[in-house]
Design an enzyme around this catalytic site. Structure first.
Site, PDB file in Angstrom:
ATOM      1  N   ASN A  31      22.625 126.480 -54.501  1.00 36.45           N
ATOM      2  CA  ASN A  31      21.286 126.957 -54.124  1.00 36.45           C
ATOM      3  C   ASN A  31      20.320 125.790 -54.106  1.00 36.45           C
ATOM      4  O   ASN A  31      19.200 125.881 -54.584  1.00 36.45           O
ATOM      5  CB  ASN A  31      20.829 127.989 -55.175  1.00 36.45           C
ATOM      6  CG  ASN A  31      19.556 128.708 -54.785  1.00 36.45           C
ATOM      7  OD1 ASN A  31      19.452 129.215 -53.679  1.00 36.45           O
ATOM      8  ND2 ASN A  31      18.588 128.769 -55.704  1.00 36.45           N
ATOM      9  N   GLY A  51      18.072 122.899 -61.362  1.00 39.26           N
ATOM     10  CA  GLY A  51      18.873 123.052 -62.564  1.00 39.26           C
ATOM     11  C   GLY A  51      20.299 122.731 -62.192  1.00 39.26           C
ATOM     12  O   GLY A  51      21.053 123.614 -61.788  1.00 39.26           O
TER      13      GLY A  51
END
Lengths: 371, 371, 371, 371
Positions: free
Chosen positions: A207, A284
């Protein structure tokens, strides 16, 4: 459809039979995909494009037979719970679950509840589950908290050692990667017999990334399909273009020690770099590696009859090179598989994440004489 | 001769005027190259192919005006002294020196002696110098300990802000990279004005990697010049092919905090990955980043008249993306510059490290339509 | 004279026969003490109050049979070379040496030279020695660089498994601790048979701390012997009172994995805390733990006939508690032993470091009903 | 009742007016305590002895004005979510919540929901909340999941800058410490004006330790109240005696940089060591430090009109010593305050956790001439 179906093979090591993380014996993957509604975002109602993916590290309850594990943080704008015990003791004691950023808590506690149900010994017990996330709020009503405990249980029930669904499924349902529709991808590699013949499997929830940075086996494919032609969804307000994250889970049947798992985990970032990842500030980019090669590891256990010493094996450090390479290759290919498998999705407010067009991908590879 | 002289430009950010680490104002680089003798290895006599390179982080004594700094370990089979204080306080308080593995100690203590000479205040003083290494024992009599304090002093004297010599010079004299002659390389990038307009400079001492892994801007150049045609020197007995290390020093004039320097340092590994590095087990892949943007930092100082609080600046984290990209691009190009600059060298026992042939490099890039 | 000779016993676990680090079988300790001259400091001439201490982790060349090891940084204003490989692979491959801050380099390269002399296989070879330091410039001409390679060789020759000299010897010669004369101290503990019966040994080079913080088994002994009565030497200009460092080396015969060694290393700081240490900003509080319980570990080795997998053992994690306690107790007692053994020393410029008076120590313990 | 009400003062620095974490201006603490039922454990019904405690780091939404923060792991058998961003960027962007081990997820997601309610800008948003835990299953029906989102909201509503309830309240409701009833404790210290005059506040959720290890200001109080006289509840089956954890939150108004916060966080372990903690294998000894001295920090923000550079301040490193000492003293006293405030509690299955008897505590201190 996968990258190899298009003729694109990353690296030089051979994949396992499934070319998936569950080529590592005992590993099972399950998805629960939640897609509901269309049109304008109404928080709490949808549209919903989310889900949860679980990885069972080995047969049976992981708690009763933990795996050695290690982790690496390329960039920390994300969550992967349970890392403190993995950093301290190198022990993975629960399944791994991946979901959206705002459902990590629900999934975490649901994992505990599910494991309690599976236990019959009546003993006191505590768990520190490993749950990771990436943000799907561009396409989905993330603030509606649409992942519930029953979804985690469904993903656990779905877990199998068979072919792994890729693209917009499970935790990857609403994800976007290099401005294309992203999600779950997987791949595997087998190191040479002289280096142990081990299997390395990788699963990503992808993502992240800007369009112009996408590279496939070194070819600047992203530049050849610019956003001026195939638009990329806007990243959230007040974040740089291409904001997002990637979680990489690495599995191997090699008998690695915990610190060796952490070393493999760091190599996931090198595969990511080859695909065009830069570990953006908003990412992240958290990597976990577990190794099933040491069985019979002690659970958190103590007392009469419990052995003080436990025999284990390690791969001699100079032989890690093949495993490093396997992680790098499989990570790059798993990302590509996520992109190749995903189909165009329309999310909340009519926002569209386009699939990476297979024909254009193949054309770009051919133009560079790589196909 | 540098990569850009061949028309090869890595990435999309523009380089600084020198395309070198000393595009960062105040940074100075000096080399002392020690080449002596030919023929069979006689320990203590030679042949010698070694040296020392120094980087002065800013004008004046670094100790009197330290820089914020951070580091990252991609693989730890190497030495970079002084990292404990950099990890703890994020302070670089000495020049940086690079040499061969077995001369780190000599150079470290010589740095202290040199700094003592430069001081006139007569105060008690201690230093924790930063000295890194890679192994040049394939070409040089490394166990003869041919780097002496006077060589460190010569490198310090040589330090300037002008064009940086590359290839087989200074600490890079005897190094081998992807099976070609390696050594010192450097490059720089300027981030867009809207992201601060900062300069990022990189200097590498490149001594790592297998031939078949070498990639140039994604093109598998190493595969096109196989060792069957252009031999690579054997790595030391009992190490895997391609054993070796790379030290990367990143400088920037951005006002980074220590933790931000460490984040930039980790990105050096992503540039290395693009060039074909895998962080092999036998590698000391250690990266240091210092930032000169905050001046007037307190030295290790205390007492009457010394301020308790010190004003500093930081780059807002979301703006780090441009700096990350600059590190990645400059690292990849610095490695390439080391390869392009180095010329074929014959070392001890007649062992030959061949230069990367410019024509073949250009041909490979053209075949991939990248030139 | 040692703490137990005064009746002071720290903690509840029993010590080994020597109550020293070499209660761990195979561990040997050697010192070379350099004391020369009196009167005013003349840099390069003296007075000299310094030396070097070596710890051989096990019989034979450590390189040919490394130990698992781990480290911890409580505060990083110091140097302990070789930590990158210990952090990466958890392997201690050389002896450990302790000396003064400005002689780390000389001792490091001398360790390499000494090991080269001991080898006869003629193979290529590289070493990353572990050398730590504390600052003895308050008493000694530290900028005169009075530790030479021959001193390291003398310390190696001196290494034995017998009783360990403590106080102002070897690397501890010129050290100051809690404002008293400090230096080298050691102690050991044996964990209960039900927890494995392992031996834990600790050796410290203690050069840290403020007088008023010194505690002995919880009793504020430092407050009872204030600097108004027994002066403490001034710390270097521009550092806070009590500036200094402590290196702690922990050895055990337990079969620990590398990460477990690091966990033990961190506990050294808890023993230091009980003694009155606070990990001051000016301190290099660096801790190393090695474990000899796994023999036959692979050196950095690769190739035909070299095994890919190596069997090792680990202590089940829940049984580490006894080892943690052993480290804490032995560290506290080793510091106390350094203080009890050291005698008053007059250094450069007539600066005096007073011994901790045994009578006053005993009186303070009695007043608190702890003796 | 608090330690100072009994005349026991830890260390030498003065406390703030409240001797609590919210002596740091802007910090607010709230509790929600859940106590329900008696008798045998029926999972899902009770008895319940649990709750949640929240710490608001400063006035307003932390996300809109983050604090610099850092963390330290003494032992990792526990959970403290949100640490990856704190390690990466040193930014605390949410309130902190403490609860039981199996309710971390519920509280985490509820924190996101609560913050969403408080926002009116309608922008995309993600959160990585910081939620810690210790295990209260010895006294409470932890597997009944009795903490719900409404409890987190109640704790948030309860948050104030006034006197902090201690002992068996909030997240500390069901906790046990050194075999006595434990829970929440707090304390503060003010460093000398010459060192900045900063306030340091500490709050602990204390649930760790063996009886015989308890020390109060160095006095072995635990030994004087043995479990043979005052029983300690059994720790869970298959864990060593004294199993449990402690979360320590440190706040300061000093303008610390992120790395400096991490350095303070590590010192919490030194205060814990003085109280008798050893960082047991079964412990989650996780420490967080945030610093409010730098206001106006950028949130995760980017784009037109957002500044690239932000001015901040730092405490000059040599002045950290006073802050380190403040952390050590306040941690030790906060643990003691938890023990002194807690009253005897009967939990599930009639299990009793006895309060630390004030008279016996005072008597032990007097016997050692410390009162």
């Amino acid at each position: 459809m996968r990258a190899r179906d298009l003729g694109i093979c990353i690296g030089s090591l051979p994949p396992g039979p499934l070319n998936a993380i569950n080529d590592v014996a005992g590993v099972r993957v399950g998805h629960e995909t939640i897609v509901r509604g269309d049109g304008p975002l109404v928080v709490g109602q949808g549209p919903v494009r989310t889900g949860v993916t679980v990885i069972q590290p080995r047969a049976g309850l992981t708690r009763d037979e933990p795996c050695f594990a290690g982790c690496h943080r390329l960039n920390g704008n994300g969550e992967l719970t349970g890392l403190e015990w993995i950093r301290e003791a190198g022990m993975l004691t629960t399944p791994i679950a991946l979901t959206n950023t705002h459902s990590v808590g629900t999934v975490r506690d649901a994992l505990i509840a599910a494991e309690l149900d599976a236990r019959t010994d009546g003993e006191d017990y505590w768990a520190l589950p490993v749950v990771g996330e990436t943000y799907d709020g561009v396409l989905s009503d993330i603030n509606g908290f649409h992942v519930w405990p029953e979804h985690l249980r469904a993903a656990l029930s779905d877990a199998s050692g068979g072919a792994v669904l890729e693209g917009a499924v499970g935790g990857g349902t609403g994800m976007i990667c290099h401005g294309f529709k992203g999600g779950i991808g997987t791949a595997s590699r087998i190191v040479p017999q002289a280096a142990g013949g081990y299997v390395v499997g990788v699963l990503v929830q992808a993502n992240y990334g800007r369009r112009d940075r996408l590279r496939v086996d070194g070819v600047p494919v992203g530049d050849s399909i610019p956003t001026s032609e195939v638009p990329a969804p806007a990243t959230p307000a007040r974040t740089p273009p291409g904001a997002g994250s990637i979680i990489v889970v690495v599995a191997t049947d090699a008998p690695l020690l915990p610190g060796q798992c952490a070393r493999l985990a760091q190599r996931a970032g090198l595969g990511l770099a080859r695909a065009g990842g830069t570990g953006d500030d908003s990412s992240g980019d958290l990597f976990l590696c577990f190794a099933t090669g040491n069985g019979g590891l002690p659970r958190t256990d103590y007392g009469a009859g419990k052995p003080v010493e436990v025999p284990v094996s390690m791969v001699a450090n100079p032989y890690l090179g093949g495993l490093f390479e396997a992680v790098i290759e499989a990570t790059e290919e798993a990302i590509l598989n996520a992109l190749v498998a995903a189909t165009t999705m329309t999310g909340r407010d009519g926002i569209v994440a386009h699939a990476l067009d297979h024909d254009r991908l193949v054309a770009a590879m051919r133009a560079a004489h790589r196909l």
